[in-house]
Design an enzyme around this catalytic site. Structure first.
Site, PDB file in Angstrom:
ATOM      1  N   HIS A 225       4.477 -48.863   2.246  1.00 43.28           N
ATOM      2  CA  HIS A 225       3.951 -47.414   2.435  1.00 43.28           C
ATOM      3  C   HIS A 225       4.751 -46.361   2.657  1.00 43.28           C
ATOM      4  O   HIS A 225       4.733 -45.132   2.122  1.00 43.28           O
ATOM      5  CB  HIS A 225       2.842 -47.294   3.288  1.00 43.28           C
ATOM      6  CG  HIS A 225       1.914 -45.989   3.320  1.00 43.28           C
ATOM      7  ND1 HIS A 225       1.190 -45.771   2.468  1.00 43.28           N
ATOM      8  CD2 HIS A 225       2.094 -44.780   3.910  1.00 43.28           C
ATOM      9  CE1 HIS A 225       0.631 -44.690   2.376  1.00 43.28           C
ATOM     10  NE2 HIS A 225       1.233 -43.882   3.116  1.00 43.28           N
ATOM     11  N   TYR A 229       6.802 -42.272   0.625  1.00 46.46           N
ATOM     12  CA  TYR A 229       7.228 -40.983   1.590  1.00 46.46           C
ATOM     13  C   TYR A 229       8.903 -40.936   1.196  1.00 46.46           C
ATOM     14  O   TYR A 229       9.386 -39.923   1.128  1.00 46.46           O
ATOM     15  CB  TYR A 229       7.041 -40.969   2.895  1.00 46.46           C
ATOM     16  CG  TYR A 229       5.604 -40.690   3.021  1.00 46.46           C
ATOM     17  CD1 TYR A 229       4.991 -39.258   3.122  1.00 46.46           C
ATOM     18  CD2 TYR A 229       4.499 -41.702   3.426  1.00 46.46           C
ATOM     19  CE1 TYR A 229       3.514 -39.206   2.900  1.00 46.46           C
ATOM     20  CE2 TYR A 229       3.153 -41.200   3.515  1.00 46.46           C
ATOM     21  CZ  TYR A 229       2.852 -39.998   3.324  1.00 46.46           C
ATOM     22  OH  TYR A 229       1.653 -39.827   3.234  1.00 46.46           O
ATOM     23  N   HIS A 376      -4.434 -43.549  -8.585  1.00 50.70           N
ATOM     24  CA  HIS A 376      -3.919 -42.689  -7.416  1.00 50.70           C
ATOM     25  C   HIS A 376      -2.565 -42.745  -7.328  1.00 50.70           C
ATOM     26  O   HIS A 376      -1.824 -41.529  -7.381  1.00 50.70           O
ATOM     27  CB  HIS A 376      -4.425 -43.192  -6.211  1.00 50.70           C
ATOM     28  CG  HIS A 376      -3.554 -42.752  -4.790  1.00 50.70           C
ATOM     29  ND1 HIS A 376      -3.728 -41.310  -4.491  1.00 50.70           N
ATOM     30  CD2 HIS A 376      -2.797 -43.364  -4.123  1.00 50.70           C
ATOM     31  CE1 HIS A 376      -3.034 -41.386  -3.409  1.00 50.70           C
ATOM     32  NE2 HIS A 376      -2.414 -42.570  -3.107  1.00 50.70           N
ATOM     33  N   PHE A 377      -1.705 -43.791  -7.599  1.00 50.02           N
ATOM     34  CA  PHE A 377      -0.355 -43.833  -7.445  1.00 50.02           C
ATOM     35  C   PHE A 377       0.310 -43.147  -8.574  1.00 50.02           C
ATOM     36  O   PHE A 377       1.552 -42.821  -8.773  1.00 50.02           O
ATOM     37  CB  PHE A 377       0.416 -44.994  -6.853  1.00 50.02           C
ATOM     38  CG  PHE A 377       0.197 -46.331  -7.728  1.00 50.02           C
ATOM     39  CD1 PHE A 377       0.842 -46.334  -8.646  1.00 50.02           C
ATOM     40  CD2 PHE A 377      -0.553 -47.113  -7.137  1.00 50.02           C
ATOM     41  CE1 PHE A 377       0.778 -47.713  -9.581  1.00 50.02           C
ATOM     42  CE2 PHE A 377      -0.684 -48.468  -7.661  1.00 50.02           C
ATOM     43  CZ  PHE A 377       0.039 -48.577  -9.283  1.00 50.02           C
ATOM     44  N   HIS A 378      -0.312 -43.265  -9.932  1.00 53.25           N
ATOM     45  CA  HIS A 378      -0.003 -42.452 -11.080  1.00 53.25           C
ATOM     46  C   HIS A 378       0.242 -40.978 -10.788  1.00 53.25           C
ATOM     47  O   HIS A 378       0.975 -40.359 -11.452  1.00 53.25           O
ATOM     48  CB  HIS A 378      -0.471 -43.034 -12.225  1.00 53.25           C
ATOM     49  CG  HIS A 378      -0.039 -44.292 -12.913  1.00 53.25           C
ATOM     50  ND1 HIS A 378      -0.291 -45.315 -12.602  1.00 53.25           N
ATOM     51  CD2 HIS A 378       1.020 -44.284 -13.952  1.00 53.25           C
ATOM     52  CE1 HIS A 378       0.221 -46.460 -13.093  1.00 53.25           C
ATOM     53  NE2 HIS A 378       1.230 -45.824 -13.985  1.00 53.25           N
ATOM     54  N   ARG A 441      -7.820 -53.903 -11.284  1.00 59.50           N
ATOM     55  CA  ARG A 441      -6.406 -53.853 -11.472  1.00 59.50           C
ATOM     56  C   ARG A 441      -5.607 -55.057 -11.743  1.00 59.50           C
ATOM     57  O   ARG A 441      -6.308 -55.766 -11.324  1.00 59.50           O
ATOM     58  CB  ARG A 441      -5.840 -52.681 -10.232  1.00 59.50           C
ATOM     59  CG  ARG A 441      -5.690 -53.348  -9.230  1.00 59.50           C
ATOM     60  CD  ARG A 441      -5.306 -52.802  -7.962  1.00 59.50           C
ATOM     61  NE  ARG A 441      -3.919 -52.589  -7.994  1.00 59.50           N
ATOM     62  CZ  ARG A 441      -3.103 -51.901  -6.946  1.00 59.50           C
ATOM     63  NH1 ARG A 441      -3.526 -52.056  -5.888  1.00 59.50           N
ATOM     64  NH2 ARG A 441      -1.827 -51.788  -7.257  1.00 59.50           N
ATOM     65  N   ARG A 442      -4.484 -54.764 -12.175  1.00 57.40           N
ATOM     66  CA  ARG A 442      -3.804 -56.251 -12.399  1.00 57.40           C
ATOM     67  C   ARG A 442      -4.172 -57.318 -13.307  1.00 57.40           C
ATOM     68  O   ARG A 442      -3.898 -58.378 -12.861  1.00 57.40           O
ATOM     69  CB  ARG A 442      -3.499 -56.678 -10.901  1.00 57.40           C
ATOM     70  CG  ARG A 442      -2.856 -55.857  -9.838  1.00 57.40           C
ATOM     71  CD  ARG A 442      -2.683 -57.022  -8.653  1.00 57.40           C
ATOM     72  NE  ARG A 442      -1.791 -56.061  -7.674  1.00 57.40           N
ATOM     73  CZ  ARG A 442      -2.615 -55.944  -6.422  1.00 57.40           C
ATOM     74  NH1 ARG A 442      -3.821 -56.272  -6.182  1.00 57.40           N
ATOM     75  NH2 ARG A 442      -1.741 -55.037  -5.352  1.00 57.40           N
TER      76      ARG A 442
END
Length: 550
Positions: A225, A229, A376-378, A441-442
């Site tokens: 995580h 950042y 989300h992370f894309h 996913r995956r």
């Protein structure tokens, strides 16, 4: 487009910066090819040849994009700003550490990519045990981490020497933010280094039979995580320090910018359990504590949003803008150095909202391990961060190579930004939607025996594939633009470091009290992790042997 500065960027420093930037975009190209093919397989539009596996592509895409592209770009960008603001050039030891770090990371990357492409490490970028890769994949990861540590030490050394030579002076904002970014990275990577060196390498060589799965995942997310950042803070440096100069304005508040970075350091590391809310073996109390700490990160994010829009509004008012949104009209929309990062800022609004869903215990139960999370992370790293990095390239490469950004290159940059946004709208939008419908996913293409739910997912998977193809066009165009920038007309381009607004309050000295902030960070980490990790180490649950499932 450009203005002249009194002192050109140091040529040897420029070589180190450029080496990192070019390696980063080489990784982006290969990772982009893997991502496009993988997306097309997921959408059922192509079938891979028998000797190429879907999970090989997925692993290569994740490792090259999320770890290699970002780390190389960030180190190169931070070294450029440290050279510019902390003395005008890199000290010999800083440069030496930078080059040794670069070589170690590069050796590790090349070994890792070869092992992945040989089909020996299809364990995805999280390399979750008990899936077991070749030991050389884990050794490669260790080399990348060690190389990045050396690069970080170079930045720390430059900062310490600057402070010694400028006693009593407030350090430049870019240098200060660079130190916090690398400090975050150095602390966070301790977790993944322990996982790889102590657990996974002996296990993959067969020196020990089993691995403690929950402990390995906990150590990964101790790193995983804060990694988000580590991606975001350099983008924030651009937003806080660079963008005000590009738009012709001033930094709203130096002290607010520094305080937001301190809060990111404090609250972005002891939060990894919110990725493990569905994981058995971890007490609900510790999950709850880390979810609370996760939501604390919202505060510096909102501080950043406030500061940026205050900068835009003050700039607009100084140029005669009237009304509530008059300042919007005076922003340089046709300048890619502003336009690409600004689109990243805008897209970070829904991206951040999605993050709140992921970190909420009840809502996470709905989206866990679905394509929502991938979507989300894309939006975060692949859009907000990537677009900001792309925008940086259009002035950074001219600065370090002694060239200028031409109007034609600027137009191509605007086009590339729009292509990226359109591609991500299709891909990430479809991922979010079909994730809510339960698509996992995956997983490769599968109709689950034509189950009605799975049939309902298919149009979204096709839309994801279309988005992936559009994004790959964007990858090719940014590569073309970088090559063109390196062949642009010669000239001197200013390194755009913003000045603080005259009306800003003076910066309190305690913000540079490193002993205080590092101690508080360690205390929070100890509170959040010490008892859970002791429990996991002492747990009598049997470990797992390794599995090769591909």
């Amino acid at each position: 487009m450009t203005t002249t500065q009194t002192k050109p960027f140091d040529r040897k420093d420029g070589q180190l910066v450029l080496a990192h930037i070019l390696f980063a975009f080489g990784a982006l190209l290969i990772g982009g090819i893997a991502g496009m093919l993988q997306g097309m397989v997921k959408g059922g539009t192509i079938t891979l040849p028998a000797n190429i596996g879907y999970y090989e592509l997925l692993t290569a895409h994740g490792v090259l994009m999320a770890l290699i592209f970002t780390t190389y770009f960030i180190v190169g960008f931070l070294y450029s700003g440290v050279s510019q603001t902390l003395g005008g050039k890199l000290l010999p030891l800083t440069k030496k550490l930078g080059w040794i770090g670069y070589v170690l990371m590069s050796v590790g990357t090349l070994i890792g990519v070869v092992v992945i492409l040989l089909g020996k490490a299809s364990v995805l970028y999280t390399f979750y045990a008990p899936m077991k890769a070749s030991p050389y994949f884990y050794i490669a990861l260790a080399l990348v981490v060690i190389g990045s540590w050396l690069s970080g030490f170079g930045i720390f050394y430059q900062y310490i020497q600057w402070k010694k030579s400028n006693k009593g002076k407030l350090s430049p904002l870019f240098g200060y933010m660079s130190v916090i970014t690398m400090l975050l990275w150095q602390i966070a990577t301790i977790g993944v280094a322990l996982e790889v060196v102590v657990q996974l390498i002996p296990w993959s060589f067969g020196w020990v039979e089993t691995v403690n799965v929950v402990l390995s995942r906990t150590l990964f997310w101790f790193f995983g995580h804060p990694l988000v950042y580590f991606w975001l803070l350099p983008a924030y440096i651009c937003w806080y320090v660079i963008i005000p100069k590009i738009i012709g304005g001033k930094i709203f508040s130096d002290s607010l910018a520094r305080m937001s970075f301190v809060l990111f350091l404090l609250f972005s590391i002891p939060v990894g359990f919110h990725h493990q809310l569905m994981e058995p073996g971890i007490s609900h109390f510790w999950k709850y504590l880390q979810v609370v700490l996760t939501f604390m990160v919202v505060i510096p994010s909102l501080m950043t949003a406030f500061s940026l829009f205050a900068t835009f509004e003050l700039n607009g008012r100084s140029k005669g803008a009237k009304g509530l949104f008059g300042w919007v009209k005076v922003l340089p929309w046709k300048d890619v150095r502003f336009f690409a990062p600004f689109m990243g800022m805008l897209i970070f609004i829904p991206a951040g909202a999605g993050g709140l869903v992921n970190a909420s215990n009840q809502m996470n139960a709905v989206v866990h391990n679905t394509l929502w999370v991938t979507g989300h992370f894309h939006l975060t790293v692949a859009t907000s961060v990537a677009l900001t990095f792309f925008g940086i390239v259009y002035w950074l490469i001219p600065v370090v190579t002694g060239r200028v950004l031409t109007p034609r290159m600027n137009r191509l940059g605007i086009i590339q930004t729009l292509i990226w946004c359109i591609g991500m709208f299709f891909m990430s939008g479809s991922m979010h939607t079909v994730g809510l419908l339960g698509s996992p996913r995956r997983t490769a293409y599968n109709t689950y025996d034509d189950h009605p739910d799975a049939v309902l997912w298919m149009p979204y998977h096709v839309a994801m594939a279309i988005g992936g193809i559009i994004l790959f066009v964007g990858v090719v165009l940014i590569i073309y633009n970088i090559i063109s920038l390196m062949r642009a007309p010669k000239g001197e381009t200013e390194y755009p470091i913003g000045e603080v607004s005259e009306g800003s309050e003076p910066t309190p000295r305690f913000l540079e009290n490193w002993k205080l902030w590092i101690t508080l960070t360690v205390i929070l980490i100890v509170i959040a992790y010490s008892i859970p990790i002791i429990d996991l180490i002492g747990n009598t649950t049997p470990g797992s042997p390794g599995y090769v499932t591909w």
